[in-house]
Write an enzyme that holds these catalytic residues in place. Structure first.
Site, mmCIF file in Angstrom:
data_model
loop_
_atom_site.group_PDB
_atom_site.id
_atom_site.type_symbol
_atom_site.label_atom_id
_atom_site.label_comp_id
_atom_site.label_asym_id
_atom_site.label_seq_id
_atom_site.Cartn_x
_atom_site.Cartn_y
_atom_site.Cartn_z
ATOM 1 N N LYS A 148 0.849 -1.198 0.000
ATOM 2 C CA LYS A 148 0.000 0.000 0.000
ATOM 3 C C LYS A 148 0.882 1.244 0.000
ATOM 4 O O LYS A 148 1.878 1.307 0.740
ATOM 5 C CB LYS A 148 -0.895 -0.027 1.243
ATOM 6 C CG LYS A 148 -1.873 1.126 1.338
ATOM 7 C CD LYS A 148 -2.723 1.004 2.608
ATOM 8 C CE LYS A 148 -3.755 2.089 2.743
ATOM 9 N NZ LYS A 148 -4.555 1.942 3.977
ATOM 10 N N SER A 167 -9.406 1.726 3.353
ATOM 11 C CA SER A 167 -8.627 2.508 2.417
ATOM 12 C C SER A 167 -7.579 1.675 1.671
ATOM 13 O O SER A 167 -7.002 2.162 0.714
ATOM 14 C CB SER A 167 -7.914 3.643 3.167
ATOM 15 O OG SER A 167 -7.059 3.111 4.167
ATOM 16 N N SER A 185 -9.330 -0.542 7.632
ATOM 17 C CA SER A 185 -8.875 -0.488 6.236
ATOM 18 C C SER A 185 -8.136 -1.698 5.707
ATOM 19 O O SER A 185 -7.826 -1.733 4.523
ATOM 20 C CB SER A 185 -8.008 0.741 6.034
ATOM 21 O OG SER A 185 -8.817 1.870 5.962
HETATM 22 N N1 GLN Z 1 -12.710 4.011 6.918
HETATM 23 C C1 GLN Z 1 -12.050 4.508 8.073
HETATM 24 C C2 GLN Z 1 -11.730 5.968 7.896
HETATM 25 O O1 GLN Z 1 -12.119 6.503 6.912
HETATM 26 C C3 GLN Z 1 -10.824 3.692 8.356
HETATM 27 C C4 GLN Z 1 -9.645 4.079 7.566
HETATM 28 C C5 GLN Z 1 -8.457 3.244 7.894
HETATM 29 O O2 GLN Z 1 -8.545 2.223 8.558
HETATM 30 N N2 GLN Z 1 -7.322 3.699 7.429
HETATM 31 O O3 GLN Z 1 -11.122 6.577 8.710
#
Ligand code: GLN
Length: 488
Positions: A79, A154, A178
């Site tokens: 990532k 994400s 994420s």
């Molecule tokens: N969807 C969550 C957010 O928008 C988690 C994001 C993540 O785990 N990086 O913050």
């Protein structure tokens, strides 16, 4: 050899036994990326020179007949929030569009030291803020199972690459879900380790008390292999825990008979899609047939998890993102007359809408006069959530829930409704707030063929039980209904 079917283990064996060279294998993956990734857009940057140099080293070892390290020749994706020496690292943001780091993230360095071939960097929501990958400055990722749908976020690029077979496995990061949520949307395995289990040195910070690095893989065994390699104390990250890392592989097939699994009633309430509920309940039944004892439990503060998470995460993000000022890294707005104007214009021009929203929310929550009412209050609720889990784990060995209330939604469906998007994280954020490990394993499909994920949570540093239960389920599912699980 069908590269779509390769796992971490089988790829290494194929290279070791010279069924394929590491170089040819990397080239096959690049050919597949070239052919297929324009539709999916999982990759932002390919690191061919570095990958092929590593493949050459692995081939030299294998040609001599030396035993390969555990990831010898295995093609992986990273990532794009983990810094890589000499390879552009964007965090999905325009502000880091041309940022080429001077060092490697520890997790990445450990994978490479174990023989992995790093194919490239994967697309993600900007600074890992999002649940659908639509917040990437470089355009969204498409779910390989249905291109009109999001891959989750994400770490959507990492999940999509594994699901599409353009990487054998990948690393993602999980701050509020994420790793697990995109794994669930794309039909792969996603493991978030205990807070502190894996060094965050070189992980671009989003919310420091919540950030974790974790693997996305096709199988539970692969997740265990990668975790073992990236886990463990790192002197470069003072928050990394000095806790011994067990050899998960030796415990993974141990029977789960007699383990107590808690089913929290709050996770099966309003908002849970019917098909997801049915699949998760069937999965719990399978675990019962493996001899697990199923116990209803309650995690009474669950309803406060989303507001707590979005206060803590935005507050910490607003502080972490202060470093992007046009001076030290990345983009700088041209033609500013004063320093203050340069700061303002740089941040205005190069941060996306969601990142700006979070910086504003977080700055507000931390400002004098509001700190006690918001950030401090959220930290107190966090303690209550932690107690919920301590009480539950006094009675059960693991907790089993859906990973997400829905399967993958359509691109654009929630893009204009941040609140609806935030609610999609309802089952995942708590584990990040509490710091316990969690895994998502595929457990079925909707009638339209979209993957559904089963989430398993255990106590701090008890990834061994997490992996064991996940593997027992994966095995039960594949033997009971081989057609259903083949290649999914
Ligand atoms: N969807 C969550 C957010 O928008 C988690 C994001 C993540 O785990 N990086 O913050």
């Amino acid at each position: 050899m069908d590269i779509n079917l390769l796992t971490v283990e089988s790829a290494r064996v194929a290279v070791q036994e010279r069924q394929v060279t590491a170089t040819a294998l990397a080239q096959q993956f690049y050919a597949k990326i070239e052919k297929e990734d324009s539709r999916i857009h999982a990759y932002l940057t390919l690191s061919k020179d570095r990958a092929l140099a590593q493949a050459t080293r692995i081939d030299a070892l294998a040609d001599k007949g030396d035993p390969l390290p555990p990831l010898g020749g295995v093609p992986l994706a990273i990532k794009d929030v983990m810094v890589t020496h000499g390879i552009r690292t964007t965090a999905g943001s325009k502000i880091l569009e041309n940022f080429v780091p001077l060092y490697d993230c520890t997790a990445v360095a450990r994978l490479e030291a174990a023989g992995a071939v790093l194919l490239g960097k994967t697309n993600c929501d900007e600074f890992a803020m999002g649940s659908s990958n639509e917040n990437s400055a470089y355009g969204p990722v498409h779910n390989p199972r249905d291109l009109s749908r999001v891959p989750g976020g994400s770490s959507g690029g990492s999940a999509a690459a594994v699901a599409a077979g353009t990487a054998v496995a990948a690393l993602g990061s999980d701050t509020g879900g994420s790793v697990r949520q995109p794994a669930s949307f794309c039909g792969v395995v996603g493991l978030m380790p205990t807070y502190g289990r894996v060094s965050r040195y070189g992980l671009i910070a989003f919310a420091s008390s919540l950030d974790h690095i974790g693997p996305l893989t096709k199988t539970v065994t692969d997740a265990a292999i990668l975790l073992r390699i990236i886990a463990g104390r790192d002197p470069m990250d003072p928050t990394s825990a000095d806790v011994p890392v067990p050899d998960y592989g030796t415990q993974i097939e141990q029977p789960v008979r007699g383990l107590k699994l808690g089913i929290p009633k709050e996770y099966f309430a309003e908002g849970l899609e019917k098909e997801v509920r049915t699949a998760v309940e069937a999965a719990i039944q399978k675990l019962a047939l493996c001899g697990c004892e199923i116990l209803p439990i309650s995690l009474p503060h669950t309803q406060y998890a989303i507001p707590t998470y979005y206060l803590v995460a935005t507050a910490e993000a607003s502080s972490n993102l202060a470093r992007y000022d046009g001076v030290r890294y990345g983009y700088r707005a041209p033609d500013s007359r004063t320093l203050a104007e340069m700061y303002r214009r740089t941040r205005d021009q190069a941060f996306g809408a969601e990142v700006k929203r979070r910086i504003m929310l977080g700055t507000y929550a931390l400002s004098a006069g509001y700190y006690d009412a918001y950030y401090l209050k959220a930290q107190r609720v966090r303690t209550l959530l932690t107690r919920d889990f301590e009480q539950a784990f006094a009675k059960v060995d693991a907790i089993v829930t859906p990973t997400s209330p829905t399967a993958a939604f359509k691109l654009g469906e929630k893009a204009d409704d941040p609140l609806a998007m935030y609610l999609a994280d309802i089952y995942t954020v708590v584990a990040d707030l509490v710091g316990i490990p969690g895994i998502s394993v595929p457990c079925g499909e909707t009638s339209t063929g979209l993957p559904i994920g089963l989430q398993i949570l255990t106590k701090h540093f008890d990834e061994a039980t997490l992996i064991r239960v996940a593997r027992a389920y994966e095995h039960a599912r594949s033997t009971a209904d081989p057609a259903d699980s083949a290649g999914k």
